[in-house]
Design a protein around this motif. Structure first.
Motif, mmCIF file in Angstrom:
data_model
loop_
_atom_site.group_PDB
_atom_site.id
_atom_site.type_symbol
_atom_site.label_atom_id
_atom_site.label_comp_id
_atom_site.label_asym_id
_atom_site.label_seq_id
_atom_site.Cartn_x
_atom_site.Cartn_y
_atom_site.Cartn_z
ATOM 1 N N MET A 136 -31.913 -10.744 -34.142
ATOM 2 C CA MET A 136 -30.587 -10.931 -34.729
ATOM 3 C C MET A 136 -30.461 -10.081 -35.987
ATOM 4 N N LYS A 137 -29.306 -9.441 -36.167
ATOM 5 C CA LYS A 137 -29.078 -8.637 -37.354
ATOM 6 C C LYS A 137 -28.875 -9.525 -38.573
ATOM 7 N N LEU A 138 -29.127 -8.942 -39.757
ATOM 8 C CA LEU A 138 -29.032 -9.700 -41.000
ATOM 9 C C LEU A 138 -27.626 -10.258 -41.191
ATOM 10 N N ALA A 139 -26.607 -9.461 -40.929
ATOM 11 C CA ALA A 139 -25.232 -9.944 -41.092
ATOM 12 C C ALA A 139 -24.959 -11.137 -40.196
ATOM 13 N N GLU A 140 -25.510 -11.118 -38.994
ATOM 14 C CA GLU A 140 -25.306 -12.227 -38.061
ATOM 15 C C GLU A 140 -25.983 -13.493 -38.558
ATOM 16 N N ILE A 141 -27.156 -13.348 -39.162
ATOM 17 C CA ILE A 141 -27.858 -14.515 -39.708
ATOM 18 C C ILE A 141 -27.056 -15.139 -40.835
ATOM 19 N N ILE A 142 -26.515 -14.297 -41.706
ATOM 20 C CA ILE A 142 -25.733 -14.804 -42.834
ATOM 21 C C ILE A 142 -24.503 -15.547 -42.345
ATOM 22 N N MET A 143 -23.900 -15.068 -41.276
ATOM 23 C CA MET A 143 -22.658 -15.662 -40.780
ATOM 24 C C MET A 143 -22.877 -16.823 -39.819
ATOM 25 N N SER A 144 -24.113 -16.997 -39.323
ATOM 26 C CA SER A 144 -24.363 -18.033 -38.324
ATOM 27 C C SER A 144 -24.789 -19.329 -38.968
ATOM 28 N N SER A 145 -24.600 -20.416 -38.242
ATOM 29 C CA SER A 145 -25.098 -21.707 -38.696
ATOM 30 C C SER A 145 -26.585 -21.811 -38.378
ATOM 31 N N VAL A 146 -27.235 -22.757 -39.036
ATOM 32 C CA VAL A 146 -28.666 -22.961 -38.781
ATOM 33 C C VAL A 146 -28.840 -23.505 -37.372
ATOM 34 N N PRO A 147 -29.652 -22.846 -36.537
ATOM 35 C CA PRO A 147 -29.833 -23.347 -35.173
ATOM 36 C C PRO A 147 -30.520 -24.698 -35.168
ATOM 37 N N GLY A 148 -30.062 -25.568 -34.301
ATOM 38 C CA GLY A 148 -30.675 -26.884 -34.216
ATOM 39 C C GLY A 148 -31.905 -26.872 -33.339
ATOM 40 N N GLY A 149 -32.745 -27.869 -33.512
ATOM 41 C CA GLY A 149 -33.867 -28.048 -32.605
ATOM 42 C C GLY A 149 -35.161 -27.393 -33.008
ATOM 43 N N CYS A 150 -35.124 -26.484 -34.000
ATOM 44 C CA CYS A 150 -36.371 -25.828 -34.393
ATOM 45 C C CYS A 150 -36.186 -25.195 -35.765
ATOM 46 N N ILE A 151 -37.301 -24.832 -36.405
ATOM 47 C CA ILE A 151 -37.251 -24.024 -37.620
ATOM 48 C C ILE A 151 -37.186 -22.570 -37.180
ATOM 49 N N PRO A 152 -36.122 -21.844 -37.520
ATOM 50 C CA PRO A 152 -36.002 -20.471 -37.027
ATOM 51 C C PRO A 152 -37.007 -19.537 -37.683
ATOM 52 N N THR A 153 -37.408 -18.512 -36.951
ATOM 53 C CA THR A 153 -38.259 -17.473 -37.514
ATOM 54 C C THR A 153 -37.508 -16.773 -38.638
ATOM 55 N N PRO A 154 -38.112 -16.597 -39.816
ATOM 56 C CA PRO A 154 -37.372 -16.021 -40.940
ATOM 57 C C PRO A 154 -37.123 -14.526 -40.768
ATOM 58 N N TYR A 155 -36.089 -14.055 -41.427
ATOM 59 C CA TYR A 155 -35.767 -12.629 -41.505
ATOM 60 C C TYR A 155 -36.403 -12.106 -42.783
ATOM 61 N N VAL A 156 -37.332 -11.161 -42.671
ATOM 62 C CA VAL A 156 -38.106 -10.696 -43.825
ATOM 63 C C VAL A 156 -37.595 -9.340 -44.302
ATOM 64 N N ILE A 157 -37.252 -9.294 -45.589
ATOM 65 C CA ILE A 157 -36.857 -8.054 -46.249
ATOM 66 C C ILE A 157 -38.013 -7.605 -47.141
ATOM 67 N N ALA A 158 -38.568 -6.443 -46.841
ATOM 68 C CA ALA A 158 -39.602 -5.841 -47.691
ATOM 69 C C ALA A 158 -38.896 -5.133 -48.841
ATOM 70 N N GLU A 159 -39.044 -5.678 -50.040
ATOM 71 C CA GLU A 159 -38.363 -5.127 -51.217
ATOM 72 C C GLU A 159 -39.187 -3.977 -51.798
ATOM 73 N N ALA A 160 -38.876 -2.760 -51.334
ATOM 74 C CA ALA A 160 -39.593 -1.582 -51.840
ATOM 75 C C ALA A 160 -39.130 -1.218 -53.239
#
Length: 351
Positions: A1-25
């Motif tokens: 899932m793209k970052l924008a989609e994660i920001i706009m989506s609700s938290v999925p039910g039923g599980c802890i979602p895999t996190p979206y990781v940003i490497a801050e260079a």
């Protein structure tokens, strides 16, 4: 899932979602395009979904009288202006090249703008605007970036709740999808000061928005990011370097590719341990359900035709007969046949 989609989506039910990781260079490229490409490659190799740089000019970011707020034992420069001057060489052309390299590598490109000029040219390169904790009170700059109409990520370091609420209201008034990242502005942040309890609190105060975590603790065993995920952080941001031994403000507290790979290994195990967020028995527990639970059992002989009384009953393992939950029903019945003591009652025994 793209970052924008994660920001706009609700938290999925039923599980802890895999996190979206940003490497801050950030500016750990130190003005070298080769190093910047290496950071992109290593972040992608280690499993980051995005890499983020910082775009600024020292002259528009800090006055010449701008004292350090970092650990000067690690970075001896005592002026923000002088430190930023060392690393402000990348501009529009360089970031266009890095965006193309990210595209070819399969990792999302981000950069935090610190002035209006960079915010304008970055609009062509990024899908989401990141606003630094340092700009959480900068209403005109926040509104300027909101006007591009893209999702916003806002870090909340060094902020009180009323300041976060105020910034959220400015962004909500513009209608931009929003993610809030809990953050502590110490470089580095001691583990005991990570304040991860603020993550569920941000969920409570701002349930309509995506919540994440921007981490400044030393990487260590990467447990801080793991715990943050389990507390509800959907987006994780952490400084990233190719060499933690290098001098400078953002190398010594950054993770490298080995740290990020360790995090994913730990996270895979943690998510497997947590499992689905629902209450249910596992198939593996079926032997225990059958053999460790109890059945109603005759406590003494019962003659056929006699009504069952409390004194006739006890309960013993295994659960191969009538469950004790049905005791009230059994007490309204009579024995069909003679029942010996210690008989595991079945429905066929009763009428």
């Amino acid at each position: 899932m793209k970052l924008a989609e994660i920001i706009m989506s609700s938290v999925p039910g039923g599980c802890i979602p895999t996190p979206y990781v940003i490497a801050e260079a950030g500016v750990n490229h130190e003005g070298s395009m080769d190093t910047a490409r290496r950071l992109i490659d290593e972040a992608a190799e280690a499993g980051a979904q995005a890499i983020k740089f910082q775009t600024y000019r020292a002259a528009t970011l800090a006055s010449r009288d701008s004292p350090a707020y970092w650990d000067t034992r690690k970075e001896s420069t005592r002026s923000q202006y002088e430190l930023f001057r060392k690393y402000d060489k990348f501009w529009k052309g360089e970031f266009e090249v890095l965006k193309r390299h990210c595209d070819s590598t399969g990792i999302a490109f981000l950069s935090t703008p610190f002035d209006t000029e960079s915010a304008v040219f970055l609009n062509e390169l990024i899908e989401v605007y990141k606003i630094s904790s340092s700009d959480i009170t900068n209403k005109p700059f926040i509104e300027f970036m909101c006007d591009f109409g893209k999702p916003i990520i806002l870090s909340t370091g060094a902020s009180y709740l009323h300041e976060i609420t105020e910034a959220v209201e400015w962004i909500e008034a513009k209608g931009n999808p929003l993610a809030l990242l809990h953050c502590v502005l110490n470089y580095p942040t001691e583990d005991r000061n990570a304040g991860l309890g603020m993550i569920p609190e941000l969920h409570r105060h701002f349930p309509q928005h995506c919540i994440g975590y921007s981490d400044h603790t030393l990487p260590g065993d990467m447990k801080v990011l793991e715990i943050a995920t389990l507390l509800g952080a959907r987006i994780l941001e952490k400084h990233f370097t190719h060499d933690k031994s290098l001098p400078g403000n953002d190398h010594y507290h950054a993770m490298d590719k080995k740290d990020l790979k360790r995090f994913w290994m730990n996270m895979e195990r943690a998510l497997a341990i947590v499992g689905p967020l629902k209450v249910s028995a596992f198939a593996s527990e079926e032997p225990a359900r059958r053999n460790a639970r109890r059945s109603l059992v005759t406590a003494r002989p019962v003659r056929g035709g006699a009504r069952i009384t409390r004194d006739d009953l006890t309960w013993k393992r295994p659960a191969h007969g009538i469950s004790p939950r049905d005791v009230d029903t059994v007490l309204d019945m009579t024995a069909r046949v003679d029942l010996a003591e210690d008989t595991v009652l079945q429905w066929k025994h009763l009428e």
